[in-house]
Design a protein around this motif. Structure first.
Motif, PDB file in Angstrom:
ATOM      1  N   GLY A 197       0.797  -1.234   0.000  1.00  0.00           N
ATOM      2  CA  GLY A 197       0.000   0.000   0.000  1.00  0.00           C
ATOM      3  C   GLY A 197       0.822   1.273   0.000  1.00  0.00           C
ATOM      4  O   GLY A 197       0.303   2.357  -0.275  1.00  0.00           O
ATOM      5  N   ASP A 198       2.129   1.152   0.317  1.00  0.00           N
ATOM      6  CA  ASP A 198       2.991   2.348   0.334  1.00  0.00           C
ATOM      7  C   ASP A 198       3.498   2.724  -1.056  1.00  0.00           C
ATOM      8  O   ASP A 198       4.135   3.762  -1.231  1.00  0.00           O
ATOM      9  CB  ASP A 198       4.205   2.114   1.250  1.00  0.00           C
ATOM     10  CG  ASP A 198       3.791   2.030   2.711  1.00  0.00           C
ATOM     11  OD1 ASP A 198       2.688   2.515   3.042  1.00  0.00           O
ATOM     12  OD2 ASP A 198       4.562   1.469   3.517  1.00  0.00           O
ATOM     13  N   LEU A 199       3.249   1.852  -2.035  1.00  0.00           N
ATOM     14  CA  LEU A 199       3.714   2.122  -3.401  1.00  0.00           C
ATOM     15  C   LEU A 199       2.537   2.613  -4.238  1.00  0.00           C
ATOM     16  O   LEU A 199       1.488   1.983  -4.263  1.00  0.00           O
ATOM     17  CB  LEU A 199       4.287   0.845  -4.034  1.00  0.00           C
ATOM     18  CG  LEU A 199       5.754   0.528  -3.744  1.00  0.00           C
ATOM     19  CD1 LEU A 199       6.030   0.435  -2.260  1.00  0.00           C
ATOM     20  CD2 LEU A 199       6.160  -0.775  -4.420  1.00  0.00           C
ATOM     21  N   LEU A 200       2.719   3.736  -4.890  1.00  0.00           N
ATOM     22  CA  LEU A 200       1.653   4.318  -5.707  1.00  0.00           C
ATOM     23  C   LEU A 200       1.862   3.926  -7.170  1.00  0.00           C
ATOM     24  O   LEU A 200       2.942   4.130  -7.728  1.00  0.00           O
ATOM     25  CB  LEU A 200       1.665   5.844  -5.560  1.00  0.00           C
ATOM     26  CG  LEU A 200       0.628   6.617  -6.360  1.00  0.00           C
ATOM     27  CD1 LEU A 200      -0.791   6.267  -5.923  1.00  0.00           C
ATOM     28  CD2 LEU A 200       0.856   8.122  -6.239  1.00  0.00           C
ATOM     29  N   VAL A 201       0.822   3.371  -7.784  1.00  0.00           N
ATOM     30  CA  VAL A 201       0.891   2.950  -9.190  1.00  0.00           C
ATOM     31  C   VAL A 201       0.417   4.105 -10.071  1.00  0.00           C
ATOM     32  O   VAL A 201      -0.662   4.654  -9.858  1.00  0.00           O
ATOM     33  CB  VAL A 201       0.001   1.703  -9.425  1.00  0.00           C
ATOM     34  CG1 VAL A 201       0.012   1.306 -10.894  1.00  0.00           C
ATOM     35  CG2 VAL A 201       0.473   0.546  -8.554  1.00  0.00           C
ATOM     36  N   THR A 202       1.238   4.474 -11.055  1.00  0.00           N
ATOM     37  CA  THR A 202       0.885   5.606 -11.926  1.00  0.00           C
ATOM     38  C   THR A 202       1.140   5.297 -13.398  1.00  0.00           C
ATOM     39  O   THR A 202       1.863   4.359 -13.735  1.00  0.00           O
ATOM     40  CB  THR A 202       1.720   6.863 -11.595  1.00  0.00           C
ATOM     41  OG1 THR A 202       3.091   6.617 -11.953  1.00  0.00           O
ATOM     42  CG2 THR A 202       1.620   7.255 -10.139  1.00  0.00           C
ATOM     43  N   SER A 203       0.569   6.144 -14.240  1.00  0.00           N
ATOM     44  CA  SER A 203       0.856   6.128 -15.674  1.00  0.00           C
ATOM     45  C   SER A 203       0.746   7.549 -16.195  1.00  0.00           C
ATOM     46  O   SER A 203      -0.268   8.215 -15.979  1.00  0.00           O
ATOM     47  CB  SER A 203      -0.142   5.235 -16.405  1.00  0.00           C
ATOM     48  OG  SER A 203      -0.127   5.564 -17.784  1.00  0.00           O
ATOM     49  N   SER A 204       1.790   8.014 -16.864  1.00  0.00           N
ATOM     50  CA  SER A 204       1.723   9.362 -17.445  1.00  0.00           C
ATOM     51  C   SER A 204       0.891   9.336 -18.723  1.00  0.00           C
ATOM     52  O   SER A 204       0.457  10.375 -19.208  1.00  0.00           O
ATOM     53  CB  SER A 204       3.130   9.896 -17.738  1.00  0.00           C
ATOM     54  OG  SER A 204       3.801   9.029 -18.619  1.00  0.00           O
ATOM     55  N   SER A 205       0.638   8.140 -19.272  1.00  0.00           N
ATOM     56  CA  SER A 205      -0.167   8.038 -20.496  1.00  0.00           C
ATOM     57  C   SER A 205      -1.652   8.178 -20.208  1.00  0.00           C
ATOM     58  O   SER A 205      -2.339   8.997 -20.808  1.00  0.00           O
ATOM     59  CB  SER A 205       0.074   6.705 -21.198  1.00  0.00           C
ATOM     60  OG  SER A 205       1.393   6.643 -21.666  1.00  0.00           O
ATOM     61  N   GLN A 265      -3.412   7.436 -14.632  1.00  0.00           N
ATOM     62  CA  GLN A 265      -3.645   6.637 -13.425  1.00  0.00           C
ATOM     63  C   GLN A 265      -2.732   7.093 -12.285  1.00  0.00           C
ATOM     64  O   GLN A 265      -1.529   7.270 -12.467  1.00  0.00           O
ATOM     65  CB  GLN A 265      -3.372   5.161 -13.729  1.00  0.00           C
ATOM     66  CG  GLN A 265      -3.652   4.238 -12.554  1.00  0.00           C
ATOM     67  CD  GLN A 265      -3.265   2.792 -12.851  1.00  0.00           C
ATOM     68  OE1 GLN A 265      -3.031   2.421 -13.990  1.00  0.00           O
ATOM     69  NE2 GLN A 265      -3.180   1.973 -11.829  1.00  0.00           N
ATOM     70  N   GLY A 266      -3.306   7.287 -11.104  1.00  0.00           N
ATOM     71  CA  GLY A 266      -2.522   7.610  -9.908  1.00  0.00           C
ATOM     72  C   GLY A 266      -2.042   9.047  -9.803  1.00  0.00           C
ATOM     73  O   GLY A 266      -1.489   9.440  -8.773  1.00  0.00           O
ATOM     74  N   ILE A 267      -2.244   9.853 -10.842  1.00  0.00           N
ATOM     75  CA  ILE A 267      -1.700  11.220 -10.834  1.00  0.00           C
ATOM     76  C   ILE A 267      -2.415  12.095  -9.798  1.00  0.00           C
ATOM     77  O   ILE A 267      -1.772  12.868  -9.081  1.00  0.00           O
ATOM     78  CB  ILE A 267      -1.753  11.862 -12.244  1.00  0.00           C
ATOM     79  CG1 ILE A 267      -0.897  11.050 -13.237  1.00  0.00           C
ATOM     80  CG2 ILE A 267      -1.301  13.321 -12.207  1.00  0.00           C
ATOM     81  CD1 ILE A 267       0.588  10.961 -12.930  1.00  0.00           C
ATOM     82  N   ASP A 268      -3.736  11.970  -9.701  1.00  0.00           N
ATOM     83  CA  ASP A 268      -4.468  12.763  -8.698  1.00  0.00           C
ATOM     84  C   ASP A 268      -4.039  12.387  -7.278  1.00  0.00           C
ATOM     85  O   ASP A 268      -3.904  13.246  -6.404  1.00  0.00           O
ATOM     86  CB  ASP A 268      -5.984  12.586  -8.857  1.00  0.00           C
ATOM     87  CG  ASP A 268      -6.508  13.335 -10.088  1.00  0.00           C
ATOM     88  OD1 ASP A 268      -5.785  14.226 -10.592  1.00  0.00           O
ATOM     89  OD2 ASP A 268      -7.623  13.032 -10.540  1.00  0.00           O
ATOM     90  N   GLU A 269      -3.812  11.084  -7.059  1.00  0.00           N
ATOM     91  CA  GLU A 269      -3.339  10.641  -5.738  1.00  0.00           C
ATOM     92  C   GLU A 269      -1.959  11.226  -5.443  1.00  0.00           C
ATOM     93  O   GLU A 269      -1.691  11.641  -4.316  1.00  0.00           O
ATOM     94  CB  GLU A 269      -3.249   9.110  -5.664  1.00  0.00           C
ATOM     95  CG  GLU A 269      -4.596   8.405  -5.646  1.00  0.00           C
ATOM     96  CD  GLU A 269      -5.089   8.022  -7.036  1.00  0.00           C
ATOM     97  OE1 GLU A 269      -5.702   6.961  -7.150  1.00  0.00           O
ATOM     98  OE2 GLU A 269      -4.865   8.777  -8.011  1.00  0.00           O
ATOM     99  N   LEU A 270      -1.106  11.250  -6.464  1.00  0.00           N
ATOM    100  CA  LEU A 270       0.237  11.803  -6.280  1.00  0.00           C
ATOM    101  C   LEU A 270       0.162  13.296  -5.960  1.00  0.00           C
ATOM    102  O   LEU A 270       0.849  13.787  -5.060  1.00  0.00           O
ATOM    103  CB  LEU A 270       1.092  11.556  -7.536  1.00  0.00           C
ATOM    104  CG  LEU A 270       2.542  12.066  -7.493  1.00  0.00           C
ATOM    105  CD1 LEU A 270       3.285  11.580  -6.255  1.00  0.00           C
ATOM    106  CD2 LEU A 270       3.296  11.658  -8.751  1.00  0.00           C
ATOM    107  N   LYS A 271      -0.704  14.005  -6.664  1.00  0.00           N
ATOM    108  CA  LYS A 271      -0.884  15.439  -6.378  1.00  0.00           C
ATOM    109  C   LYS A 271      -1.354  15.645  -4.936  1.00  0.00           C
ATOM    110  O   LYS A 271      -0.903  16.562  -4.251  1.00  0.00           O
ATOM    111  CB  LYS A 271      -1.922  16.044  -7.329  1.00  0.00           C
ATOM    112  CG  LYS A 271      -1.423  16.248  -8.758  1.00  0.00           C
ATOM    113  CD  LYS A 271      -2.548  16.887  -9.550  1.00  0.00           C
ATOM    114  CE  LYS A 271      -2.181  17.101 -11.004  1.00  0.00           C
ATOM    115  NZ  LYS A 271      -3.308  17.668 -11.757  1.00  0.00           N
ATOM    116  N   ALA A 272      -2.276  14.791  -4.487  1.00  0.00           N
ATOM    117  CA  ALA A 272      -2.799  14.910  -3.114  1.00  0.00           C
ATOM    118  C   ALA A 272      -1.680  14.687  -2.091  1.00  0.00           C
ATOM    119  O   ALA A 272      -1.598  15.393  -1.072  1.00  0.00           O
ATOM    120  CB  ALA A 272      -3.926  13.916  -2.895  1.00  0.00           C
ATOM    121  N   ILE A 273      -0.787  13.722  -2.359  1.00  0.00           N
ATOM    122  CA  ILE A 273       0.342  13.455  -1.456  1.00  0.00           C
ATOM    123  C   ILE A 273       1.280  14.666  -1.431  1.00  0.00           C
ATOM    124  O   ILE A 273       1.744  15.096  -0.371  1.00  0.00           O
ATOM    125  CB  ILE A 273       1.106  12.175  -1.896  1.00  0.00           C
ATOM    126  CG1 ILE A 273       0.212  10.940  -1.691  1.00  0.00           C
ATOM    127  CG2 ILE A 273       2.411  12.010  -1.116  1.00  0.00           C
ATOM    128  CD1 ILE A 273       0.687   9.687  -2.427  1.00  0.00           C
TER     129      ILE A 273
END
Length: 198
Positions: free
Chosen positions: A171-179, A182-190
């Motif tokens: 759960g500590d690893l965030l899954v993202t895709s710049s394409s 995916q996960g970008i909004d969560e990363l912004k929130a962090i």
């Protein structure tokens, strides 16, 4: 402080070839580190909602400097990608020194975003980087990139596998895709949690 960062305001500030040239921190900072072909520029551009503010290089390992961007009073630091074999040993060592010296500075390290390609096991350099961040007690977030290249099931499997290898919780690893974003909004929130509540 505002509750959100206006990423649309992002602009390039400066590029430094030596740590000694970097001025002191005057605002919260988010640093991005990862292997030279991990998709760092693409993730940063996705966060900023821009196509090519952060230059995406066709040659991995092209970022040889520490590049600063700013959005809404927060600095975003693009550190040189590590571990690209086709550069000379001296150049690779210079980058290693640049990253190491940067993290030894007395700065506002609000968050270090450590990028790892979800398609592969973490490299030795990924392990070293994350071990370093743990030992230095710097706040960091492991972000897995390029999730769009795998099926959801395979991505979930790799996330578990990478977490185990890094000695972390899945759960500590965030899954993202710049394409596909995916996960970008969560990363912004962090990022906002680390920078705006500081």
């Amino acid at each position: 402080m505002a509750e959100h960062i206006n990423y649309q305001l992002a602009h390039f500030v400066a590029s430094y070839g030596k740590v000694s040239q970097i001025p002191e921190s005057t605002c919260p900072e988010v640093s991005f580190v990862g292997r030279s072909n991990v998709g760092k520029s693409s993730i940063m551009n996705k966060i900023f909602g821009r196509k090519n503010l952060v230059k995406v290089s066709s040659t991995p390992g092209k970022t040889a400097n520490v590049n600063f961007f700013e959005a809404d009073g927060v600095h975003f630091v693009d550190l040189p990608g590590y571990g690209f074999a086709q550069r000379s040993k001296a150049e690779r060592e210079r980058w290693g020194d640049l990253i190491g010296e940067f993290f030894e500075l007395d700065r506002s390290f609000n968050l270090v975003v450590s990028l790892v390609d979800i398609r592969h096991d973490p490299s030795q350099l990924d392990h070293q980087m994350i071990d370093y961040l743990k030992e230095a007690e710097l706040p960091f977030q492991v972000v897995l990139t390029k999730a769009d290249k795998l099926s959801r099931g395979r991505a979930a499997q790799m996330r578990q596998n990478i977490a185990r290898k890094l000695g972390m919780k899945t759960g500590d690893l965030l899954v993202t895709s710049s394409s596909d974003g995916q996960g970008i909004d969560e990363l912004k929130a962090i990022i906002e949690e680390r920078c705006l509540d500081a």
